[in-house]
Design a protein around this motif. Sequence first.
Motif, PDB file in Angstrom:
ATOM      1  N   GLN A  10       0.827  -1.206   0.000  1.00 40.51           N
ATOM      2  CA  GLN A  10       0.000   0.000   0.000  1.00 40.51           C
ATOM      3  C   GLN A  10       0.861   1.255   0.000  1.00 40.51           C
ATOM      4  O   GLN A  10       0.474   2.290  -0.544  1.00 40.51           O
ATOM      5  N   ALA A  11       2.052   1.136   0.607  1.00 39.96           N
ATOM      6  CA  ALA A  11       2.964   2.283   0.650  1.00 39.96           C
ATOM      7  C   ALA A  11       3.661   2.523  -0.680  1.00 39.96           C
ATOM      8  O   ALA A  11       4.378   3.515  -0.831  1.00 39.96           O
ATOM      9  N   GLY A  12       3.476   1.599  -1.640  1.00 42.40           N
ATOM     10  CA  GLY A  12       4.010   1.830  -2.974  1.00 42.40           C
ATOM     11  C   GLY A  12       5.172   0.963  -3.374  1.00 42.40           C
ATOM     12  O   GLY A  12       5.753   1.163  -4.445  1.00 42.40           O
ATOM     13  N   LEU A  13       5.537  -0.037  -2.553  1.00 43.67           N
ATOM     14  CA  LEU A  13       6.636  -0.915  -2.917  1.00 43.67           C
ATOM     15  C   LEU A  13       6.140  -2.018  -3.842  1.00 43.67           C
ATOM     16  O   LEU A  13       4.972  -2.394  -3.817  1.00 43.67           O
ATOM     17  N   ALA A  76       7.126  10.261  -3.445  1.00 43.53           N
ATOM     18  CA  ALA A  76       8.190   9.337  -3.042  1.00 43.53           C
ATOM     19  C   ALA A  76       8.582   9.554  -1.584  1.00 43.53           C
ATOM     20  O   ALA A  76       8.765   8.595  -0.826  1.00 43.53           O
ATOM     21  N   ALA A  77       8.697  10.819  -1.188  1.00 38.66           N
ATOM     22  CA  ALA A  77       9.049  11.115   0.206  1.00 38.66           C
ATOM     23  C   ALA A  77       7.970  10.619   1.158  1.00 38.66           C
ATOM     24  O   ALA A  77       8.265  10.081   2.233  1.00 38.66           O
ATOM     25  N   GLY A  78       6.716  10.791   0.763  1.00 34.67           N
ATOM     26  CA  GLY A  78       5.617  10.333   1.604  1.00 34.67           C
ATOM     27  C   GLY A  78       5.599   8.829   1.758  1.00 34.67           C
ATOM     28  O   GLY A  78       5.354   8.304   2.851  1.00 34.67           O
ATOM     29  N   ARG A  79       5.870   8.104   0.660  1.00 32.15           N
ATOM     30  CA  ARG A  79       5.879   6.637   0.727  1.00 32.15           C
ATOM     31  C   ARG A  79       6.969   6.137   1.663  1.00 32.15           C
ATOM     32  O   ARG A  79       6.740   5.248   2.488  1.00 32.15           O
ATOM     33  N   TRP A  80       8.154   6.698   1.543  1.00 32.26           N
ATOM     34  CA  TRP A  80       9.245   6.247   2.407  1.00 32.26           C
ATOM     35  C   TRP A  80       9.036   6.679   3.851  1.00 32.26           C
ATOM     36  O   TRP A  80       9.496   6.012   4.780  1.00 32.26           O
TER      37      TRP A  80
END
Length: 212
Positions: A10-13, A76-80
């Motif tokens: 869900q976080a984008g990985l 990208a910053a939000g996902r990490w």
Amino acid sequence: MQYAPVLFSQAGLSSTTSAFLASGVSGLLNVACTIVTQIFTDDWGRRPSMIWGGSVISGTMLLIGILYASDASATAAGRWTVIALIYIFIVAFSMSWAVVNRIYCSEIQPMRTRAAATSLGQCANWAVNWIIAFTTPLFLHASSSGPYFLFGACALVTVVVCFLFQPESKGVSLEGLDSIFEVSPWRRWVRRRASRMHNTREEPIALGPIIS
């Protein structure tokens, strides 16, 4: 962490990276932190561990919910940031509630009810885990941020309850356990505060030497 792969996805990985992080790194981190907590929990104390652990757990959950609700997780910053917060949650939970809850629930019971009460507590714990395991996928499907706000709020309420009512049981003998529950921590704090203010008012004012 039954749904760690889902949370990382869900976080984008990607699915491969997500599976590795969920089953590998997070699992090892969980085990390592639990071992450390087992060694040092008597030094840290029960009450502080419950309060600081719950504060971090609540904070990470609420922050993740805010990131998803504001669509900041799309960057990208939000996902990490979400991934980092998940790891912080794992560390905080493994080093506090995962261990201290079980210790505290068993050691505060009198000997005559300890076995039954501890067993009942563990049954309740696993029953709630079962409910969460079956409802979380539905909740996540309906809202990406809702589960984090719900669980974060529940953790925050628990922190408040622990702060107000949970006495410290570290180093207390079985005979002394009843006495620590006679006065809740917040009442003890109010009494100390009132006593300190009373003593301050009664202190005589020191006069300097009189110079003729």
